[in-house]
Design an enzyme around this catalytic site. Structure first.
Site: not given
Ligand code: PEP
Length: 250
Positions: A9, A11, A95, A97, A167, A173, A212
């Site tokens: 992803n 973003k 997501h 976000e 998630e 992040g 992460s």
């Molecule tokens: C995500 O945005 O779906 C995500 C898992 O981000 P990160 O790997 O940066 O934590």
């Protein structure tokens, strides 16, 4: 055996130049990925470039969001048919976000899941608890509620047409990853919740971990019984790191 899926992803990151470099790097190393499916989800405006560069390779691609509307006066929105037009296989819905910054609630996310599915796209349904919810001990309630919204609208069989990404919001992040045991516990719970309604759907549905995941921790997470891949944010922007995760998936 469920096939593993590793989806990047991106973003709101990248430029024409950086995306070209990133895709070249991924393409060069993809031959070492044995069995996992690899996907990238760029910002909408780069879908054409990604389609041009990845057509004919084993790498597939998707979008990060979609409109619930078919077409018309919805300035700034992107329809499922347009996403299809660029050869996307996947589209991310819900997501964290989108949920936290753009006010997308369970009902809207379920509608997006439905619209994506109807268009023949595979929705990647993101679910997960905030830190506050984890500390209150309501993680299972939260993920169960987020899945239930889709089941109520579409029926449990619809889950087999998509992918779930667990998630934990506190891990996205932040550099704080759920431990393999913590992640497995929730993945198992999600599968059991689905199995209570349809055992064959539960066996079939891929449940990715996101939060992460990186080159150093991927192998341990991906070795868990109910973790069928990863949704990767930050680490998907560096070809070598992303490929290390893909190789760890098999
Ligand atoms: C995500 O945005 O779906 C995500 C898992 O981000 P990160 O790997 O940066 O934590």
């Amino acid at each position: 055996m469920r096939q593993k899926l590793v989806a990047g992803n991106w973003k709101m990151n990248g430029s024409k130049a950086s995306i070209k470099e990133l895709l070249n790097g991924i393409k060069q190393g993809i031959g070492d990925v044995q069995s996992a499916e690899v996907a990238v989800c760029p910002p909408f405006v780069y879908l054409g470039e990604v389609e041009a560069q990845l057509s004919g390779t084993p790498i597939v691609w998707g979008a990060q969001n979609l409109s619930t509307e078919e077409k018309g006066a919805f300035t700034g929105e992107v329809a499922a048919s347009m996403i299809n037009d660029f050869g996307c296989k996947y589209v991310i819905v819900g997501h964290s976000e989108r949920r936290s910054l753009y006010g997308e609630d369970d009902a809207l996310v379920a509608k997006k899941y439905s619209v994506a599915r109807a268009a023949g796209l595979k929705p990647i349904l993101c679910i997960g608890e905030t830190l506050e919810e984890r500390e209150k001990g309501v993680t299972n309630d939260v993920v169960a509620r987020q899945i239930a919204a889709v089941i109520e609208l579409e029926g449990v069989a619809a889950l087999a047409d998509g992918v779930i990404a667990y998630e934990p919001v506190w891990a996205i992040g932040t550099g704080k990853t759920a431990s393999p045991e913590q992640a497995q516990e929730v993945h198992k719970f999600i599968r059991e919740q689905i199995a209570a309604q349809d055992a064959s759907v539960a066996q079939k549905v891929q449940i990715l971990y996101g939060g992460s995941m990186n080159a150093a921790n991927a192998a341990e997470l991906l070795a868990q019984e109910d973790i069928d891949g990863g949704l990767i944010g930050g680490a998907s922007l560096k070809a070598e790191d992303f490929l290390t995760i893909c190789r760890a998936a098999g």
